[in-house]
Design a protein around this motif. Sequence first.
Motif, PDB file in Angstrom:
ATOM      1  N   LYS A 197      50.675  27.198  32.584  1.00 44.31           N
ATOM      2  CA  LYS A 197      50.832  25.877  32.812  1.00 44.31           C
ATOM      3  C   LYS A 197      51.082  25.449  34.379  1.00 44.31           C
ATOM      4  N   ILE A 198      50.092  26.123  35.061  1.00 40.36           N
ATOM      5  CA  ILE A 198      50.325  25.910  36.702  1.00 40.36           C
ATOM      6  C   ILE A 198      48.768  25.687  36.808  1.00 40.36           C
ATOM      7  N   ASP A 199      48.604  24.605  37.753  1.00 39.66           N
ATOM      8  CA  ASP A 199      47.293  24.266  38.322  1.00 39.66           C
ATOM      9  C   ASP A 199      46.897  25.311  39.305  1.00 39.66           C
ATOM     10  N   PHE A 200      46.669  26.362  39.320  1.00 43.83           N
ATOM     11  CA  PHE A 200      46.568  27.280  40.335  1.00 43.83           C
ATOM     12  C   PHE A 200      45.316  26.846  41.259  1.00 43.83           C
ATOM     13  N   LYS A 201      44.390  26.240  40.622  1.00 45.35           N
ATOM     14  CA  LYS A 201      43.152  25.901  41.652  1.00 45.35           C
ATOM     15  C   LYS A 201      43.621  24.777  42.695  1.00 45.35           C
ATOM     16  N   HIS A 202      44.272  24.086  42.299  1.00 45.11           N
ATOM     17  CA  HIS A 202      45.291  23.016  43.222  1.00 45.11           C
ATOM     18  C   HIS A 202      46.196  23.607  44.123  1.00 45.11           C
TER      19      HIS A 202
ATOM     20  N   ASN B  30      48.933  20.976  49.198  1.00 42.61           N
ATOM     21  CA  ASN B  30      50.072  20.632  48.460  1.00 42.61           C
ATOM     22  C   ASN B  30      51.662  21.084  48.892  1.00 42.61           C
ATOM     23  N   ASP B  31      52.416  20.305  48.628  1.00 47.51           N
ATOM     24  CA  ASP B  31      53.938  20.804  49.199  1.00 47.51           C
ATOM     25  C   ASP B  31      54.725  21.768  47.896  1.00 47.51           C
ATOM     26  N   GLN B  32      53.881  22.379  46.968  1.00 48.36           N
ATOM     27  CA  GLN B  32      54.362  23.156  46.153  1.00 48.36           C
ATOM     28  C   GLN B  32      54.332  24.626  46.625  1.00 48.36           C
ATOM     29  N   LEU B  33      53.243  25.055  47.307  1.00 47.49           N
ATOM     30  CA  LEU B  33      53.034  26.456  47.633  1.00 47.49           C
ATOM     31  C   LEU B  33      54.138  27.166  48.362  1.00 47.49           C
ATOM     32  N   ASN B  34      54.841  26.269  49.043  1.00 47.09           N
ATOM     33  CA  ASN B  34      56.067  26.951  49.692  1.00 47.09           C
ATOM     34  C   ASN B  34      57.376  26.798  49.013  1.00 47.09           C
ATOM     35  N   LYS B  35      57.391  26.538  47.811  1.00 43.34           N
ATOM     36  CA  LYS B  35      58.643  26.459  46.941  1.00 43.34           C
ATOM     37  C   LYS B  35      58.550  27.903  46.179  1.00 43.34           C
TER      38      LYS B  35
ATOM     39  N   LYS C 295      37.386  34.574  39.068  1.00 40.59           N
ATOM     40  CA  LYS C 295      37.425  33.187  38.504  1.00 40.59           C
ATOM     41  C   LYS C 295      37.793  32.985  37.019  1.00 40.59           C
ATOM     42  N   GLU C 296      37.554  33.984  36.190  1.00 45.75           N
ATOM     43  CA  GLU C 296      38.255  34.112  34.852  1.00 45.75           C
ATOM     44  C   GLU C 296      39.582  34.314  34.959  1.00 45.75           C
ATOM     45  N   LEU C 297      40.293  35.128  35.741  1.00 44.15           N
ATOM     46  CA  LEU C 297      41.811  35.268  35.898  1.00 44.15           C
ATOM     47  C   LEU C 297      42.364  34.115  36.387  1.00 44.15           C
ATOM     48  N   LEU C 298      41.770  33.240  37.241  1.00 39.49           N
ATOM     49  CA  LEU C 298      42.692  32.121  37.699  1.00 39.49           C
ATOM     50  C   LEU C 298      42.526  31.270  36.584  1.00 39.49           C
ATOM     51  N   GLU C 299      41.355  31.194  35.983  1.00 36.73           N
ATOM     52  CA  GLU C 299      41.352  29.958  35.020  1.00 36.73           C
ATOM     53  C   GLU C 299      42.186  30.366  33.638  1.00 36.73           C
ATOM     54  N   SER C 300      42.330  31.604  33.442  1.00 39.83           N
ATOM     55  CA  SER C 300      43.145  32.036  32.552  1.00 39.83           C
ATOM     56  C   SER C 300      44.624  31.917  32.676  1.00 39.83           C
ATOM     57  N   ALA C 301      44.997  32.130  34.107  1.00 42.38           N
ATOM     58  CA  ALA C 301      46.170  32.043  34.508  1.00 42.38           C
ATOM     59  C   ALA C 301      46.722  30.715  34.300  1.00 42.38           C
ATOM     60  N   SER C 302      46.036  29.740  34.956  1.00 38.33           N
ATOM     61  CA  SER C 302      46.291  28.129  35.004  1.00 38.33           C
ATOM     62  C   SER C 302      46.847  27.595  33.612  1.00 38.33           C
ATOM     63  N   ASP C 303      45.947  28.192  32.486  1.00 37.95           N
ATOM     64  CA  ASP C 303      46.171  27.916  31.014  1.00 37.95           C
ATOM     65  C   ASP C 303      47.537  28.699  30.538  1.00 37.95           C
ATOM     66  N   PHE C 304      47.845  29.883  31.070  1.00 38.06           N
ATOM     67  CA  PHE C 304      48.925  30.649  30.680  1.00 38.06           C
ATOM     68  C   PHE C 304      50.052  30.110  31.091  1.00 38.06           C
TER      69      PHE C 304
ATOM     70  N   GLU D 125      59.266  29.348  43.608  1.00 34.79           N
ATOM     71  CA  GLU D 125      58.891  29.686  42.139  1.00 34.79           C
ATOM     72  C   GLU D 125      57.316  29.530  41.859  1.00 34.79           C
ATOM     73  N   PHE D 126      56.769  28.735  42.898  1.00 28.88           N
ATOM     74  CA  PHE D 126      55.382  28.484  42.966  1.00 28.88           C
ATOM     75  C   PHE D 126      54.472  29.696  44.030  1.00 28.88           C
ATOM     76  N   THR D 127      55.269  29.762  44.939  1.00 34.50           N
ATOM     77  CA  THR D 127      54.788  30.814  45.926  1.00 34.50           C
ATOM     78  C   THR D 127      54.637  32.306  45.342  1.00 34.50           C
ATOM     79  N   GLN D 128      55.493  32.475  44.783  1.00 39.24           N
ATOM     80  CA  GLN D 128      55.412  33.956  44.155  1.00 39.24           C
ATOM     81  C   GLN D 128      54.415  34.218  43.187  1.00 39.24           C
ATOM     82  N   PRO D 129      54.258  33.211  42.195  1.00 39.71           N
ATOM     83  CA  PRO D 129      53.154  33.769  41.383  1.00 39.71           C
ATOM     84  C   PRO D 129      51.801  33.373  41.884  1.00 39.71           C
ATOM     85  N   ALA D 130      51.991  32.623  43.088  1.00 41.29           N
ATOM     86  CA  ALA D 130      50.410  32.296  43.797  1.00 41.29           C
ATOM     87  C   ALA D 130      49.909  33.816  44.484  1.00 41.29           C
ATOM     88  N   ILE D 131      50.935  33.995  45.206  1.00 40.69           N
ATOM     89  CA  ILE D 131      50.533  35.083  45.841  1.00 40.69           C
ATOM     90  C   ILE D 131      50.111  36.369  45.146  1.00 40.69           C
TER      91      ILE D 131
END
Length: 307
Positions: free
Chosen positions: A40-45, A51-56, A29-38, A58-64
């Motif tokens: 500037k991507i809302d990883f929880k969303h 959403n339509d971002q997960l398959n783009k 949980k702390e890692l995801l919240e820190s990642a969102s701040d660092f 530039e977002f797919t890669q950090p999400a995985i």
Amino acid sequence: MNIAFIFPGQGSQTIGMGKSFYENSKNAKELLESASDFCKIDFKHLLFEENDQLNKSEFTQPAIVLNSLMAYVALIEQKPDLQAVFSLGHSLGEFSALAVNGALEFLQTLTLTNKRGFFMQEDCSKVEAGMMVVLGLDDQIVESICEKAQKENKKIFAANYNCDGQIVVAGLKPDLISYENEFKNAGAKRAMLLNMSVASHCPLLENASSKLCVELEKTLKPNFKAVISNANAKIYTDKEQALKLLKSQLISPVLYKQSIKNYENEIDCFIEFGASVLKGLNKKISSKETYSLTNFNDIDEFLKVIK
């Protein structure tokens, strides 16, 4: 027990991935919240909501990568002394392996893979790029067909050696389509275009590779634990090697099958973090067991096995 850590690549993303780790592991949980701040991507969303971002890319890669790292920290939270003999990843997954093995800071890895995805998409937006999976042919036959295509000035390259009888080729989509019957006439059980707008691990990504290397120069640590390179299927442990191998990684085929075969005798089992894609491939490559950690319950089950 001697263990190898393995990490999936692009294509393993699903809405909801990582939620079980987020809800059950303080560190995840702390890692995801820190990642969102660092980043500037809302990883929880991005990870948990439609959403339509997960398959783009530039977002797919950090999400995985984040999903894999959340699985890793959730496991280590339960078993702090667990270590791997070596780590490897499939394509993008090599960056997760580098992070876990101390070559990159976790948050920097997410920023780096965000840029990697953007650079790849940028290169491929200028052309009609694509990838195709070819099933049921020997490596040499696929390679010879790619060579024939290249002599005809077509952009078709072997990109991923996944397991015996499964190779992904990459290049220009019209060229791939024009060669679909060529693969089938050679005996392929299937030659199917993948839902990809990039052509990974081929010369079309030369510019992306150069840009990524500039970023890697700034972020890689001097030394780290053993990681197996996609580019040559051998272990590397320092920044100098990493820069050469990771520059090659985006424009060379992923030697996943060869990596597993080269080192499987050194370990008793594999742990896959965040997905079960590589478990499926490993069943066709190795007799060694692969444990996939796709949710928090999988961690509990794995810990029972190794006690």
